[in-house]
Write a protein that holds these residues in place. Structure first.
Motif, mmCIF file in Angstrom:
data_model
loop_
_atom_site.group_PDB
_atom_site.id
_atom_site.type_symbol
_atom_site.label_atom_id
_atom_site.label_comp_id
_atom_site.label_asym_id
_atom_site.label_seq_id
_atom_site.Cartn_x
_atom_site.Cartn_y
_atom_site.Cartn_z
ATOM 1 N N THR A 132 26.375 -64.302 -30.910
ATOM 2 C CA THR A 132 25.064 -63.725 -31.244
ATOM 3 C C THR A 132 25.094 -62.948 -32.559
ATOM 4 O O THR A 132 24.084 -62.381 -32.973
ATOM 5 C CB THR A 132 24.603 -62.768 -30.125
ATOM 6 O OG1 THR A 132 25.655 -61.826 -29.873
ATOM 7 C CG2 THR A 132 24.277 -63.511 -28.845
ATOM 8 N N GLY B 276 31.931 -51.752 -35.607
ATOM 9 C CA GLY B 276 32.755 -50.666 -36.118
ATOM 10 C C GLY B 276 32.049 -49.318 -36.108
ATOM 11 O O GLY B 276 32.697 -48.280 -35.937
ATOM 12 N N THR C 57 32.476 -55.938 -30.737
ATOM 13 C CA THR C 57 31.613 -57.124 -30.641
ATOM 14 C C THR C 57 31.265 -57.733 -31.998
ATOM 15 O O THR C 57 30.480 -58.681 -32.054
ATOM 16 C CB THR C 57 30.300 -56.769 -29.897
ATOM 17 O OG1 THR C 57 29.635 -55.735 -30.645
ATOM 18 C CG2 THR C 57 30.551 -56.301 -28.480
ATOM 19 N N THR C 58 31.777 -57.166 -33.104
ATOM 20 C CA THR C 58 31.620 -57.856 -34.399
ATOM 21 C C THR C 58 32.984 -58.402 -34.799
ATOM 22 O O THR C 58 34.024 -57.898 -34.343
ATOM 23 C CB THR C 58 31.136 -56.907 -35.519
ATOM 24 O OG1 THR C 58 32.110 -55.878 -35.723
ATOM 25 C CG2 THR C 58 29.791 -56.286 -35.205
ATOM 26 N N LYS D 117 26.114 -43.127 -38.212
ATOM 27 C CA LYS D 117 27.510 -42.699 -38.008
ATOM 28 C C LYS D 117 27.660 -41.310 -38.621
ATOM 29 O O LYS D 117 28.289 -41.140 -39.665
ATOM 30 C CB LYS D 117 28.456 -43.726 -38.664
ATOM 31 C CG LYS D 117 29.810 -43.813 -38.008
ATOM 32 C CD LYS D 117 30.683 -44.860 -38.660
ATOM 33 C CE LYS D 117 31.670 -44.300 -39.634
ATOM 34 N NZ LYS D 117 32.610 -45.285 -40.162
ATOM 35 N N GLU E 134 24.973 -47.980 -40.065
ATOM 36 C CA GLU E 134 25.862 -47.003 -40.703
ATOM 37 C C GLU E 134 25.201 -45.620 -40.800
ATOM 38 O O GLU E 134 25.874 -44.604 -40.727
ATOM 39 C CB GLU E 134 26.186 -47.550 -42.106
ATOM 40 C CG GLU E 134 27.330 -46.892 -42.814
ATOM 41 C CD GLU E 134 28.697 -47.169 -42.195
ATOM 42 O OE1 GLU E 134 28.964 -48.311 -41.767
ATOM 43 O OE2 GLU E 134 29.497 -46.224 -42.135
HETATM 44 N N1 LIG Z 1 38.331 -47.521 -37.826
HETATM 45 C C1 LIG Z 1 38.748 -48.405 -38.692
HETATM 46 O O1 LIG Z 1 39.955 -48.649 -38.858
HETATM 47 C C2 LIG Z 1 37.725 -49.171 -39.473
HETATM 48 C C3 LIG Z 1 38.110 -50.294 -40.233
HETATM 49 C C4 LIG Z 1 37.126 -51.009 -40.900
HETATM 50 C C5 LIG Z 1 35.792 -50.607 -40.818
HETATM 51 N N2 LIG Z 1 35.467 -49.516 -40.087
HETATM 52 C C6 LIG Z 1 34.071 -49.069 -39.973
HETATM 53 O O2 LIG Z 1 33.344 -50.083 -39.296
HETATM 54 C C7 LIG Z 1 31.980 -49.959 -39.658
HETATM 55 C C8 LIG Z 1 31.407 -51.347 -39.913
HETATM 56 O O3 LIG Z 1 31.537 -52.081 -38.734
HETATM 57 P P1 LIG Z 1 30.728 -53.441 -38.489
HETATM 58 O O4 LIG Z 1 30.859 -54.292 -39.676
HETATM 59 O O5 LIG Z 1 31.151 -53.935 -37.175
HETATM 60 O O6 LIG Z 1 29.207 -52.956 -38.520
HETATM 61 P P2 LIG Z 1 28.199 -52.454 -37.364
HETATM 62 O O7 LIG Z 1 28.920 -51.734 -36.309
HETATM 63 O O8 LIG Z 1 27.096 -51.757 -38.072
HETATM 64 O O9 LIG Z 1 27.657 -53.826 -36.755
HETATM 65 C C9 LIG Z 1 26.933 -54.695 -37.572
HETATM 66 C C10 LIG Z 1 25.613 -55.120 -36.926
HETATM 67 O O10 LIG Z 1 25.883 -56.092 -35.930
HETATM 68 C C11 LIG Z 1 25.222 -55.728 -34.717
HETATM 69 N N3 LIG Z 1 26.037 -56.307 -33.652
HETATM 70 C C12 LIG Z 1 27.238 -55.891 -33.220
HETATM 71 N N4 LIG Z 1 27.738 -56.771 -32.364
HETATM 72 C C13 LIG Z 1 26.832 -57.745 -32.215
HETATM 73 C C14 LIG Z 1 26.798 -58.947 -31.491
HETATM 74 N N5 LIG Z 1 27.830 -59.358 -30.762
HETATM 75 N N6 LIG Z 1 25.688 -59.723 -31.583
HETATM 76 C C15 LIG Z 1 24.648 -59.359 -32.370
HETATM 77 N N7 LIG Z 1 24.635 -58.249 -33.114
HETATM 78 C C16 LIG Z 1 25.736 -57.463 -33.040
HETATM 79 C C17 LIG Z 1 25.155 -54.233 -34.762
HETATM 80 O O11 LIG Z 1 24.144 -53.743 -33.912
HETATM 81 C C18 LIG Z 1 24.870 -54.001 -36.239
HETATM 82 O O12 LIG Z 1 23.504 -54.127 -36.501
HETATM 83 C C19 LIG Z 1 31.905 -49.052 -40.872
HETATM 84 O O13 LIG Z 1 31.375 -47.821 -40.481
HETATM 85 C C20 LIG Z 1 33.358 -48.909 -41.281
HETATM 86 O O14 LIG Z 1 33.634 -47.651 -41.883
HETATM 87 C C21 LIG Z 1 36.398 -48.808 -39.404
#
Ligand SMILES: NC(=O)c1ccc[n+]([C@@H]2O[C@H](COP(=O)([O-])OP(=O)(O)OC[C@H]3O[C@@H](n4cnc5c(N)ncnc54)[C@H](O)[C@@H]3O)[C@@H](O)[C@H]2O)c1
Length: 390
Positions: free
Chosen positions: A177, A110, A134-135, A81, A78
């Protein structure tokens, strides 16, 4: 393959969300099909951790569809970002001579999706972008709906734009993963969808988690060999159902109209978020993943709904069980309730100085309530009760 059409009133273009196991190997074909023959280049925006896992497959697939691929890796988490990262990303696109009919591919969670989407929204006044989330959280929520942006020192997501992707391609194999806490955080957001808008989706999500609670969440984080075909099919269908739900909310309220308080308002997706932001803030964003804080936030909102006589105890019990099914949450019962209440009044979702609480009448039906209707005593007791559970 399950797919969801996202249709928007203000946007001529609708787009498709495709969900499948192994979709990454067909990424090039999918991107080519949705961008047409003129697109020549693709910038994969990702971070090192995700790119190390999936960058090669994504690059090979895009290259086999005649794209020239250039990766751009941002920091993980985060704290990257930011406007600074956005600036660096725009500099990269400029220095690499990306043109208007080239594409940005957001490969990651995200954070990557929001930042890459915002870069695509602003570079040359908007270029095409494709989300490859990918999350779990990004697959069921962040990648659909076109909200892009970055954080500033004053708060989260304070600068951004609405910029819809041209396609969302979800390869559910990437969840294999994902660290377990990230899965828990994603499942909490999934429970939120059902709780505010669809009893059917809530039941489907709980049933999936229940049937696999001794295996799925854990098994998923272990290895591919323990996965089964029926498991994949159910997961893909469930994720598609969540995307469908998010798409339906977005279609009714593309830009989160500030004056709306109805059941199709994007605001209902803030269920659990008022308390979640306060929890994240009092713990300096160090203790909870956002979705974990939302887990507690939903429990607190559920307690408030009960104290206000809006929801039956049996329904609240279903919500409690659902949050438990998502996985263990970090401890919250040691936090100062007075401090959380102070932070709550600063919630950025407050409109004209008032917090709009998203509460529940029952599972599947939300109600937006002005904070003037909520006595401090009700809030205090709900916080105490909600934060005790996990
Ligand atoms: N645009 C929207 O409508 C919306 C909605 C909800 C949240 N968000 C935003 O999304 C963000 C949070 O997203 P998040 O929860 O995905 O967090 P993130 O993007 O930080 O990912 C979480 C962790 O997982 C790791 N990772 C990602 N994919 C992986 C995989 N397949 N295997 C192993 N590791 C992996 C990343 O490197 C990171 O360390 C926040 O900034 C939030 O504000 C946006």
């Amino acid at each position: 393959m399950p797919s969801v059409k996202v249709r928007l009133k203000t946007c001529e273009q609708s787009y498709e969300v495709k969900v499948d196991s192994g979709l990454l190997s067909g990424l090039g074909t999918e991107v080519r099909a949705c961008l047409g023959p003129d697109a020549r280049r693709a910038a994969i925006i990702s971070n090192r951790a995700v790119f190390n896992l999936y960058g090669k497959a994504a690059t090979q697939s895009l290259e086999s569809a005649d794209f020239k691929v250039t990766p751009w890796l941002i920091g993980d988490g985060e704290r990257y970002k930011t406007l600074r990262t956005l600036n660096q990303t725009l500099d990269f696109l400029t220095a690499s001579y990306f043109e208007r009919n080239d594409a940005v591919i957001a490969l990651g969670g995200g954070v990557v999706g929001d930042l890459a989407g915002f870069a695509a929204a602003t570079y040359q006044r908007g270029i095409t972008f494709v989300q490859v989330p990918t999350t779990l959280l990004a697959q069921i929520d962040a990648s659909v709906g076109g909200k892009t942006g970055v954080n500033t020192p004053a708060g989260k997501n304070l600068v951004g734009a609405f910029h819809q992707p041209s396609a969302v391609l979800i390869d559910t194999n990437t969840l294999a993963t994902l660290p377990r806490r990230e899965l828990t955080a994603g499942w909490c957001e999934a429970i939120k969808h059902g709780a505010v808008g669809s009893r059917k989706l809530f039941d489907q999500t709980c049933s999936f988690l229940r049937s696999s609670s001794k295996g799925l969440v854990m098994r998923h984080a272990q290895n591919e060999s323990t996965k089964t075909k029926p498991y994949d099919t159910r997961l893909n269908q469930l994720i598609a159902a969540h995307c469908r739900f998010k798409a339906s909310i977005v279609a009714h309220d593309e830009r989160e109209d500030i004056g709306r308080n109805d059941l199709y308002s994007r605001k209902i997706l803030n269920f659990g978020h008022t308390t979640a932001h306060a929890l994240e803030s009092v713990t300096q964003y160090r203790r909870f993943r956002h979705g974990e804080a939302v887990g507690y936030g939903m429990l607190v909102a559920g307690e408030m709904s009960k104290k206000l006589g809006m929801i039956a105890n049996a329904e609240l019990e279903l919500l409690r069980e659902a949050v438990r099914l998502c996985g263990p949450l970090p401890r919250a019962n040691d936090l100062s309730i007075a401090e959380i209440m102070r932070r709550l009044t600063r919630d950025k979702k407050s409109v004209s100085g008032k917090i709009k609480w998203v509460l529940l009448e029952r599972i599947g039906r939300a109600r937006i309530v002005d904070d003037s209707a909520i006595e401090p005593k009700v809030l205090r007791e709900s916080l105490r009760a909600g934060l005790r559970q996990s």
